[in-house]
Scaffold this motif. Structure first.
Motif, short mmCIF file in Angstrom:
data_model
loop_
_atom_site.label_atom_id
_atom_site.label_comp_id
_atom_site.label_asym_id
_atom_site.label_seq_id
_atom_site.Cartn_x
_atom_site.Cartn_y
_atom_site.Cartn_z
N LEU A 94 104.82 16.64 -4.89
CA LEU A 94 103.89 17.50 -5.62
C LEU A 94 104.62 18.43 -6.58
O LEU A 94 104.13 18.73 -7.67
N VAL A 95 105.80 18.89 -6.17
CA VAL A 95 106.60 19.74 -7.06
C VAL A 95 107.13 18.92 -8.24
O VAL A 95 107.07 19.35 -9.40
N MET A 96 107.64 17.72 -7.94
CA MET A 96 108.18 16.88 -9.01
C MET A 96 107.08 16.47 -9.99
O MET A 96 107.29 16.48 -11.22
N ALA A 97 105.91 16.12 -9.49
CA ALA A 97 104.81 15.75 -10.37
C ALA A 97 104.40 16.92 -11.26
O ALA A 97 104.04 16.73 -12.43
N GLU A 98 104.49 18.12 -10.72
CA GLU A 98 104.18 19.30 -11.53
C GLU A 98 105.20 19.46 -12.66
O GLU A 98 104.85 19.79 -13.80
N LEU A 99 106.45 19.22 -12.35
CA LEU A 99 107.50 19.32 -13.37
C LEU A 99 107.33 18.26 -14.46
O LEU A 99 107.71 18.48 -15.61
N PHE A 100 106.72 17.13 -14.09
CA PHE A 100 106.45 16.07 -15.06
C PHE A 100 105.16 16.34 -15.83
O PHE A 100 104.79 15.58 -16.72
N GLY A 101 104.44 17.40 -15.45
CA GLY A 101 103.18 17.72 -16.11
C GLY A 101 102.04 16.79 -15.73
O GLY A 101 101.11 16.59 -16.51
N LYS A 102 102.07 16.26 -14.51
CA LYS A 102 101.08 15.29 -14.08
C LYS A 102 99.92 15.95 -13.33
O LYS A 102 100.07 17.00 -12.71
N GLU A 103 98.78 15.29 -13.36
CA GLU A 103 97.57 15.80 -12.71
C GLU A 103 97.77 15.97 -11.21
O GLU A 103 97.14 16.83 -10.58
N THR A 104 98.64 15.18 -10.61
CA THR A 104 98.86 15.22 -9.16
C THR A 104 99.82 16.34 -8.75
O THR A 104 100.09 16.51 -7.56
N GLY A 105 100.35 17.09 -9.70
CA GLY A 105 101.25 18.19 -9.38
C GLY A 105 100.53 19.29 -8.62
O GLY A 105 99.30 19.38 -8.62
N CYS A 106 101.28 20.15 -7.98
CA CYS A 106 100.68 21.20 -7.15
C CYS A 106 99.87 22.20 -7.97
O CYS A 106 99.02 22.91 -7.42
N SER A 107 100.11 22.28 -9.28
CA SER A 107 99.28 23.08 -10.18
C SER A 107 98.56 22.20 -11.19
O SER A 107 98.22 22.63 -12.28
N SER A 326 102.09 8.84 -11.53
CA SER A 326 100.90 9.70 -11.50
C SER A 326 100.27 9.81 -12.89
O SER A 326 100.96 9.73 -13.90
N PRO A 327 98.95 10.03 -12.95
CA PRO A 327 98.26 10.11 -14.25
C PRO A 327 98.50 11.45 -14.95
O PRO A 327 98.72 12.47 -14.31
N GLU A 328 98.42 11.40 -16.26
CA GLU A 328 98.46 12.62 -17.06
C GLU A 328 97.11 13.34 -16.95
O GLU A 328 96.09 12.71 -16.70
N PRO A 329 97.08 14.64 -17.15
CA PRO A 329 95.79 15.34 -17.22
C PRO A 329 94.97 14.80 -18.38
O PRO A 329 95.51 14.43 -19.43
N GLU A 330 93.67 14.73 -18.21
CA GLU A 330 92.79 14.22 -19.26
C GLU A 330 92.38 15.33 -20.22
O GLU A 330 92.24 16.50 -19.82
#
Length: 343
Positions: A94-107, A326-330
């Motif tokens: 979740l932290v890594m996905a957040e760093l990638f700017g992905k929708e599945t990130g913790c933020s 993981s998907p990008e935010p829409e």
């Protein structure tokens, strides 16, 4: 109040710590180091954008403090926040996905490197500006007291751990919040991660009083200096400070003397610090020191260390694959999460 107050250290006998706890400390530090190393790789490959500030070298502080907390306790971080989040239990993927700017990130990809946040883990976030998190942490500690004394909550008092750097200790929020925390006996621990450099300014050139822990005297709370490269030393003072806060005896200021092994951010060429200075601190790498302690005291063997290393690398690989897939935010959700949503 005596600034050198003696706290009940017999409650936290480090020498009799069980093996599982020792290994958890080592695993947590190693996870933080490997995660940050992979962040550097991904940043230079163009998978991360913006400013990324790594924590290499300071792992003993995060592990020693946060792993002594309970799940109900709060952590407030800085822009160097990835490892604090991991120590608080936010899953690496979740932290890594957040760093990638992905929708599945913790933020949900909206925070990025400097604004890691996780409500389920009571992780109150990273903050881009220095000193920003101190009033937030003070507010979190205040609500703990309010819940206990006004709402008569039967739950134990939650403690807040507030992290910031040596440069922040010259800012007004630091002094104002220390004063309020003592006045109201808030259950908060202020942790100064003194890594010797405030961006490009050497600590001893930026303050008239280099021993930051002594500033606690002015406000009447304990000020403790600890070796920030020794995870057991940090855990000991952390446990004592947590016990003090949860018992209703107020805040503690901890100054952990540590060092960041990389530049201020991944965009920093790190040309201001001498190679001799860096080498002297790298020789005291907290992870290597603790690994040697575990081996020399026959707490673990080399095979166990290798198994831990493999497990941590597997976790990092899993986090990378999760982030990449993981998907990008829409675009339609551009304004989502600005306000609380109806449940």
């Amino acid at each position: 109040m005596d600034n050198n107050v003696t706290l009940p250290s017999k409650l936290y006998d480090i020498d009799n710590m069980d093996v599982d706890t020792m290994l958890d400390l080592y695993k947590d530090m190693l996870l933080g180091r490997n995660f940050e190393d992979m962040c550097a790789q991904m940043y230079y490959r163009g998978k991360m954008f913006g400013f990324v500030h790594l924590y290499n070298g300071q792992e003993a502080v995060s592990t020693g403090i946060i792993k002594a907390l309970k799940a109900c306790d709060y952590v407030c971080s800085t822009y160097r926040d990835h490892v604090h989040a991991l120590s608080k239990g936010v899953p690496p993927r979740l932290v890594m996905a957040e760093l990638f700017g992905k929708e599945t990130g913790c933020s949900h990809g909206r925070g990025g490197s400097m604004h890691i946040f996780s409500s389920p883990h009571n992780f109150l976030g990273g903050f881009a500006f220095i000193g920003e998190g101190i009033p937030v942490a003070t507010g979190a500690a205040f609500q703990s007291v309010y819940r206990s004394q006004v709402l008569n909550s039967p739950d134990p008092m939650s403690v807040t751990a507030c992290f910031f750097g040596d440069g922040t200790s010259n800012n007004g929020q630091f002094f104002e919040c220390l004063n309020m925390a003592v006045l109201w006996k808030l259950p908060i621990i202020f942790i100064i991660e003194n890594n010797q450099w405030a961006i490009g300014m050497a600590h001893n050139r930026s303050t008239s009083s280099p021993e930051i822990h002594k500033k606690a005297i002015s406000f009447g709370l304990p000020g403790i200096e600890v070796d920030g490269m020794d995870v057991l030393a940090i855990r000991k003072v952390a446990c004592e400070a947590i016990h003090r806060a949860r018992s209703g005896n107020g805040p503690t200021l901890i100054e952990a003397l540590t060092y960041r092994f990389r530049g201020h951010s991944l965009a920093d060429p790190d040309e201001l610090r001498s190679s001799q200075e860096k080498a002297a601190w790298v020789a005291r790498d907290p992870i290597k020191l603790f690994k040697n302690y575990l081996l020399n005291n026959s707490i673990v063997n080399e095979q166990s260390i290798q198994e831990i290393n493999i497990n941590i690398k597997d976790q990092i690989d899993d986090a990378i694959q999760f982030a990449l897939s993981s998907p990008e935010p829409e675009v339609k959700d551009l304004k989502r999460y600005l306000f609380a949503e109806d449940l």
